[in-house]
Enzyme design. Structure first.
Site, mmCIF file in Angstrom:
data_model
loop_
_atom_site.group_PDB
_atom_site.id
_atom_site.type_symbol
_atom_site.label_atom_id
_atom_site.label_comp_id
_atom_site.label_asym_id
_atom_site.label_seq_id
_atom_site.Cartn_x
_atom_site.Cartn_y
_atom_site.Cartn_z
ATOM 1 N N PRO A 2 0.824 -1.224 0.000
ATOM 2 C CA PRO A 2 0.000 0.000 0.000
ATOM 3 C C PRO A 2 0.851 1.264 0.000
ATOM 4 C CG PRO A 2 -0.723 -1.542 1.700
ATOM 5 C CD PRO A 2 0.612 -2.008 1.198
ATOM 6 N N GLU A 3 0.921 1.932 -1.137
ATOM 7 C CA GLU A 3 1.589 3.223 -1.206
ATOM 8 C C GLU A 3 0.534 4.256 -1.603
ATOM 9 O OE1 GLU A 3 5.462 3.108 -2.974
ATOM 10 O OE2 GLU A 3 5.780 1.041 -2.351
ATOM 11 N N LYS A 51 -0.445 8.450 2.581
ATOM 12 C CA LYS A 51 -0.847 7.062 2.811
ATOM 13 C C LYS A 51 -1.915 6.952 3.897
ATOM 14 C CE LYS A 51 3.595 5.573 2.944
ATOM 15 N NZ LYS A 51 4.669 4.553 2.984
ATOM 16 N N ASN A 169 8.226 2.073 -0.401
ATOM 17 C CA ASN A 169 9.490 1.463 -0.791
ATOM 18 C C ASN A 169 9.550 1.100 -2.274
ATOM 19 O OD1 ASN A 169 12.019 0.895 0.165
ATOM 20 N ND2 ASN A 169 11.550 -1.242 0.643
ATOM 21 N N ARG A 250 14.584 0.043 6.116
ATOM 22 C CA ARG A 250 13.948 -0.715 5.046
ATOM 23 C C ARG A 250 15.009 -1.342 4.150
ATOM 24 N NH1 ARG A 250 8.758 1.391 4.327
ATOM 25 N NH2 ARG A 250 8.377 -0.390 2.995
#
Ligand SMILES: [Zn+2]
Length: 263
Positions: A2-3, A51, A169, A250
């Site tokens: 989910p971005e 987001k 990401n 990340r």
């Protein structure tokens, strides 16, 4: 993943399912809202901010409230027809149920669920940088915020939602590949910050309205990205094995040849 584009799509699904509807029931399976009942409230609109999801509601006595939720890595909202089985995820992941005459919205594994006066939304999203998919997208402001931390790596800076809101990401990795910039490059050494944020916006915008996230234009499985999720596979441009390493909190994917380190 989910971005910003996924959240934008989710907001649209909720808007189509619930906007204008008076709720006939609600069920909050999160401790902080366990006693909340939105029966009789009307859904004014559903929107996204980076987001973050914002469902704005009008109460029977004229109150205005915003139901906030965040999908993070694993959350989702689904809209079902009344009587339809809720099959998207296991039932124990359900956090919120909103019932209306025409649709039932079910939120799975939602994070940061909160109900606040709409006038105080900024307490939840006011820290965010310009929203790449918002009506007020402002690339100059995004560049200004990025440039304020010149020594930070561009890979981390693009993920910091205080700089610009909506890049996760996947888009971070893909944008930097397409710009030929190593994720470890300090912000001050990125040749064209304006071009970088503009490309990020274009990639997210291109995936609005569909659930497959593609930066290559290819929608078939295995073809949707240049570097993200492709560790040890050949670079689509030069054939070098794509690398994967931790950067900050990340992992990042990049091509060491197409994205040389700069300083
Ligand atoms: Zn390459």
């Amino acid at each position: 993943m989910p971005e910003g584009d996924t959240v934008w799509n989710t907001a649209r699904v909720l808007h189509r399912a619930l906007a204008g509807a008076r709720l006939t029931g609600s069920d909050f399976r999160v401790p902080q809202l366990a006693t909340t009942d939105l029966t009789g409230w009307t859904v004014r609109e559903s929107a996204s901010r980076g987001k973050h999801l914002l469902l704005r509601l009008d109460g029977p006595a004229g109150e205005e409230r915003t139901l906030h939720s965040h999908l993070r890595m694993d959350g989702a909202w689904r809209a079902y027809a009344p009587g339809e089985r809720w099959t998207a995820r296991p039932a124990h992941l359900i956090r919120v149920v909103l019932r209306s005459p025409g649709a039932v919205a079910v939120g799975y594994h939602l994070h940061e669920v909160a109900l606040v006066p709409t006038a105080e939304e900024s307490s939840l999203v006011g820290h965010l940088g310009p929203d790449l998919l918002g009506p007020d997208w402002d690339p100059d402001e995004a560049v200004r915020r990025l440039a304020a931390h010149p020594e930070q790596s561009i890979g981390e800076a693009l993920l910091d939602q205080r700089n610009l809101a909506g890049v996760g990401n996947l888009y971070k990795c893909e944008v930097l590949f397409l710009r030929g910039v190593s994720p470890w490059t300090p912000v001050r050494a990125v040749p064209d910050l304006a071009g970088t944020v503009t490309l990020a916006q274009r990639l997210l915008a291109a995936n609005r309205g569909r659930w497959t996230q593609s930066t290559t234009g290819v929608l078939r499985r295995g073809g949707t990205s240049y570097v993200y999720g492709r560790r040890a596979q050949p670079c689509r441009r030069c054939g070098t094995a794509i690398r994967k390493e931790e950067l900050g909190e990340r992992v990042t994917y990049w091509c060491p040849v197409c994205q040389p380190e700069r300083d």
